[in-house]
Scaffold this active site. Structure first.
Site, mmCIF file in Angstrom:
data_model
loop_
_atom_site.group_PDB
_atom_site.id
_atom_site.type_symbol
_atom_site.label_atom_id
_atom_site.label_comp_id
_atom_site.label_asym_id
_atom_site.label_seq_id
_atom_site.Cartn_x
_atom_site.Cartn_y
_atom_site.Cartn_z
ATOM 1 N N LYS A 14 0.844 -1.175 -0.025
ATOM 2 C CA LYS A 14 0.107 -0.030 -0.105
ATOM 3 C C LYS A 14 0.864 1.177 -0.105
ATOM 4 C CE LYS A 14 -3.733 -2.086 2.719
ATOM 5 N NZ LYS A 14 -3.826 -2.204 4.033
ATOM 6 N N ARG A 91 6.600 1.381 6.933
ATOM 7 C CA ARG A 91 5.913 0.780 8.209
ATOM 8 C C ARG A 91 6.477 -0.394 8.294
ATOM 9 N NH1 ARG A 91 -0.029 -1.350 9.389
ATOM 10 N NH2 ARG A 91 0.495 -1.758 11.806
ATOM 11 N N ILE A 209 -9.225 -1.086 17.304
ATOM 12 C CA ILE A 209 -9.774 -2.472 17.208
ATOM 13 C C ILE A 209 -10.377 -2.380 15.738
ATOM 14 C CG2 ILE A 209 -12.060 -3.779 18.054
ATOM 15 C CD1 ILE A 209 -10.375 -2.685 20.302
ATOM 16 N N GLY A 210 -9.475 -3.356 15.008
ATOM 17 C CA GLY A 210 -9.475 -3.560 13.383
ATOM 18 C C GLY A 210 -9.719 -4.930 13.483
ATOM 19 N N ASN A 211 -9.274 -5.380 12.262
ATOM 20 C CA ASN A 211 -9.033 -6.852 11.822
ATOM 21 C C ASN A 211 -8.166 -7.318 12.968
ATOM 22 O OD1 ASN A 211 -10.620 -7.640 9.777
ATOM 23 N ND2 ASN A 211 -9.138 -6.613 8.513
ATOM 24 N N GLY A 212 -6.962 -6.824 13.246
ATOM 25 C CA GLY A 212 -6.262 -7.007 14.416
ATOM 26 C C GLY A 212 -6.574 -6.132 15.254
ATOM 27 N N ARG A 241 -8.018 -14.224 14.706
ATOM 28 C CA ARG A 241 -7.083 -14.617 15.875
ATOM 29 C C ARG A 241 -7.882 -14.861 17.227
ATOM 30 N NH1 ARG A 241 -2.823 -9.606 14.801
ATOM 31 N NH2 ARG A 241 -3.845 -9.443 12.757
ATOM 32 N N ARG A 285 -18.732 -5.994 10.355
ATOM 33 C CA ARG A 285 -20.368 -5.808 9.852
ATOM 34 C C ARG A 285 -21.140 -6.922 9.528
ATOM 35 N NH1 ARG A 285 -16.457 -2.187 5.823
ATOM 36 N NH2 ARG A 285 -15.506 -4.039 6.089
ATOM 37 N N GLY A 331 -10.850 0.282 12.433
ATOM 38 C CA GLY A 331 -12.198 -0.183 11.547
ATOM 39 C C GLY A 331 -13.416 -0.138 12.418
ATOM 40 N N ASN A 335 -16.030 2.872 13.745
ATOM 41 C CA ASN A 335 -17.255 2.918 13.180
ATOM 42 C C ASN A 335 -18.620 1.887 13.995
ATOM 43 O OD1 ASN A 335 -16.703 4.071 10.603
ATOM 44 N ND2 ASN A 335 -15.091 2.341 10.673
HETATM 45 P P1 ADP Z 1 -6.799 -3.620 9.596
HETATM 46 O O1 ADP Z 1 -6.631 -4.209 10.934
HETATM 47 O O2 ADP Z 1 -6.616 -4.538 8.354
HETATM 48 O O3 ADP Z 1 -6.355 -2.323 9.373
HETATM 49 P P2 ADP Z 1 -9.246 -2.012 9.578
HETATM 50 O O4 ADP Z 1 -8.813 -1.193 10.979
HETATM 51 O O5 ADP Z 1 -9.515 -1.474 8.358
HETATM 52 O O6 ADP Z 1 -8.472 -3.241 9.657
HETATM 53 O O7 ADP Z 1 -10.582 -2.545 10.451
HETATM 54 C C1 ADP Z 1 -11.451 -3.429 9.562
HETATM 55 C C2 ADP Z 1 -12.516 -4.112 10.443
HETATM 56 O O8 ADP Z 1 -13.356 -2.962 10.590
HETATM 57 C C3 ADP Z 1 -13.383 -4.839 9.537
HETATM 58 O O9 ADP Z 1 -13.015 -6.234 9.425
HETATM 59 C C4 ADP Z 1 -14.806 -4.555 9.891
HETATM 60 O O10 ADP Z 1 -15.171 -5.626 10.881
HETATM 61 C C5 ADP Z 1 -14.862 -3.413 10.806
HETATM 62 N N1 ADP Z 1 -15.532 -2.068 10.400
HETATM 63 C C6 ADP Z 1 -15.451 -1.342 9.183
HETATM 64 N N2 ADP Z 1 -16.646 -0.614 9.153
HETATM 65 C C7 ADP Z 1 -17.587 -0.959 10.237
HETATM 66 C C8 ADP Z 1 -18.772 -0.484 10.654
HETATM 67 N N3 ADP Z 1 -19.528 0.379 9.870
HETATM 68 N N4 ADP Z 1 -19.170 -1.196 11.604
HETATM 69 C C9 ADP Z 1 -18.466 -2.309 12.192
HETATM 70 N N5 ADP Z 1 -17.369 -2.682 11.972
HETATM 71 C C10 ADP Z 1 -16.693 -2.091 10.919
#
Ligand code: ADP
Length: 404
Positions: A14, A91, A209-212, A241, A285, A331, A335
């Site tokens: 990226k 990174r 709180i994202g994928n990780g 995980r 989601r 993510g 959100n």
């Molecule tokens: P990464 O760790 O890959 O950088 P992100 O921070 O982009 O991930 O987070 C991705 C996750 O955020 C997705 O798997 C999804 O579960 C969650 N997500 C994104 N938009 C929403 C939303 N509107 N509501 C709930 N969860 C969301």
């Protein structure tokens, strides 16, 4: 000054190009399926639509060349020439104990990153490919690396050591390192600005709180403890995980299910978490959608995810003897009003009071979502790791020029 930020993975890459005069993103995009004859380059110049190109890209050097061609393309380009790019920031996931901040890449830095391949076998080798690919395409450009572990190097020994024989730490550096440090550092600083208090006087808990996913106790501006450990598997329940489990499960499951080490590794990293419990998806989601349809496994997955996060928030409050600010980012954190609400609903014993309306509001802006009376301020702060890397790269380049 133009700075290119790169996040190189083993088969993807990226990028974001910054104009540091106003910190504007001039272009961004990604290259996917590196190593294949049908690799995809997605390139998005600011204010214009995305350009996609499918071609054979067998290694990272070609991927970087394609990115540079797009950036200086006669039709879609945002620069006259790639000579305008004065530095590249990368990174890097693992900086071990060697790096407490971002550094300019030289032979010693490269050697250190290589020495850490063992600790981050999926990430650091890919980052090195990225660094070497930039060097091959732009031999004169200054390169900087920013580490996900660096922010956590302030953790005290009591936080970073595992209660296992010390020989494992002394000989093999088995200890807790923590990750997402670039993000935790960024949102902590932004949080202090938002609540208008010096970061050095705050007890803050940052939830990325994202994928990780990881949670960090930031005491007086420094990482005091964090939920990820030797690898990004420890801590919170995540998309795929497991997070914390009884370590005895590993040999037990291997014996019962006749699993190899690599299979058990893959089970815990790729087939656990939300995915395993919901049986539906690792994506929050989709879990939330399934819950609306009455899916009980999705509800259980959500409840466990929230419960495990809340337990960390509780333990870090105890670790710091209090908490002033709770931050949600990435993510899910940015959100999902539902997740934030579920967590905060059971933290009222701290005097924490969520402003339900502010929490529900959809926005990409930094904001406070607790009430005025709340004793803990709750914030949503969109993370921006690329911007931090661009800033560090810019600063290190300016410093190096002053020294010369
Ligand atoms: P990464 O760790 O890959 O950088 P992100 O921070 O982009 O991930 O987070 C991705 C996750 O955020 C997705 O798997 C999804 O579960 C969650 N997500 C994104 N938009 C929403 C939303 N509107 N509501 C709930 N969860 C969301």
């Amino acid at each position: 000054m133009k700075i290119l930020v790169i996040n190189a993975g083993s088969s993807s890459l990226k990028f974001q190009l910054y104009n540091m005069e106003n910190e504007e993103v001039l272009a961004k995009g990604k290259v996917e399926r590196i190593g294949m004859d049908s690799a995809i380059v997605c390139y998005e110049p600011a204010g214009s639509s995305e350009v996609r190109e499918v071609s054979e890209i067998l290694e990272h050097t070609t991927a970087i060349r394609k990115v540079l061609e797009m950036i200086a393309h006669p039709k879609y380009g945002v620069l006259e020439s790639i000579q305008e790019i004065q530095a590249v920031g990368h990174r890097v996931v693992h900086g071990g104990e060697s790096f407490t901040g971002s550094v300019i890449v030289d032979e010693n830095v490269k050697r250190e990153i290589r020495n850490l391949f063992d600790l981050a076998p999926l990430h650091n080798p890919a980052h090195m490919l990225g660094i070497n690919a930039v060097e091959a395409n732009m031999p004169e450009v200054t390169q900087v690396v920013a580490f996900d572990t660096a922010f956590h190097q302030t953790m005290p020994r009591g936080s970073y050591l595992y209660p296992i024989p010390m020989v494992l730490y002394k000989k093999h550096k088995i200890r807790r390192y923590g990750f997402h440090g670039i993000s935790h550092a960024y949102v902590s600083e932004r949080a202090a600005e938002l609540v208008q208090k010096p970061l050095e006087q705050l007890k803050l808990i940052s939830c990325h709180i994202g994928n990780g996913a990881s949670c960090t106790a930031v005491l007086n501006g420094k990482s005091f403890d964090t939920s990820m450990g030797l690898t990004p598997l420890e801590g919170l329940m995540m998309g795929t995980r497991s997070g914390d489990i009884d370590p005895a499960i590993v040999p037990f499951a291997m014996g019962k299910e006749d699993l190899t080490l690599s299979e058990v590794n893959s089970m815990l990293n790729k087939h656990s978490g939300l995915m395993a419990i919901s049986g539906i998806s690792s994506d929050m989601r989709e879990i939330l959608d399934a819950m609306k349809e009455g899916d009980r496994n999705a509800s259980l997955a959500f409840d466990m995810y929230e419960y495990r996060l809340r337990k960390y928030i509780g333990s870090y409050t105890a670790a710091m003897n209090g908490v002033d600010v709770l931050v949600f980012t990435a993510g899910v954190g940015e959100n999902s009003a539902a997740l934030r609400q579920a967590v905060c609903r059971n933290l009222t014993f701290l005097g924490l009071e969520l402003d339900e309306k502010a929490n529900e509001q959809r926005s990409n802006e930094e904001r406070i979502i607790s009430t005025e009376q709340s004793r803990v301020q709750v914030l949503v702060i969109p993370t921006n790791e690329e911007l931090v890397i661009a800033r560090d790269t810019h600063q290190l380049l300016l410093n190096s020029r002053n020294v010369v």
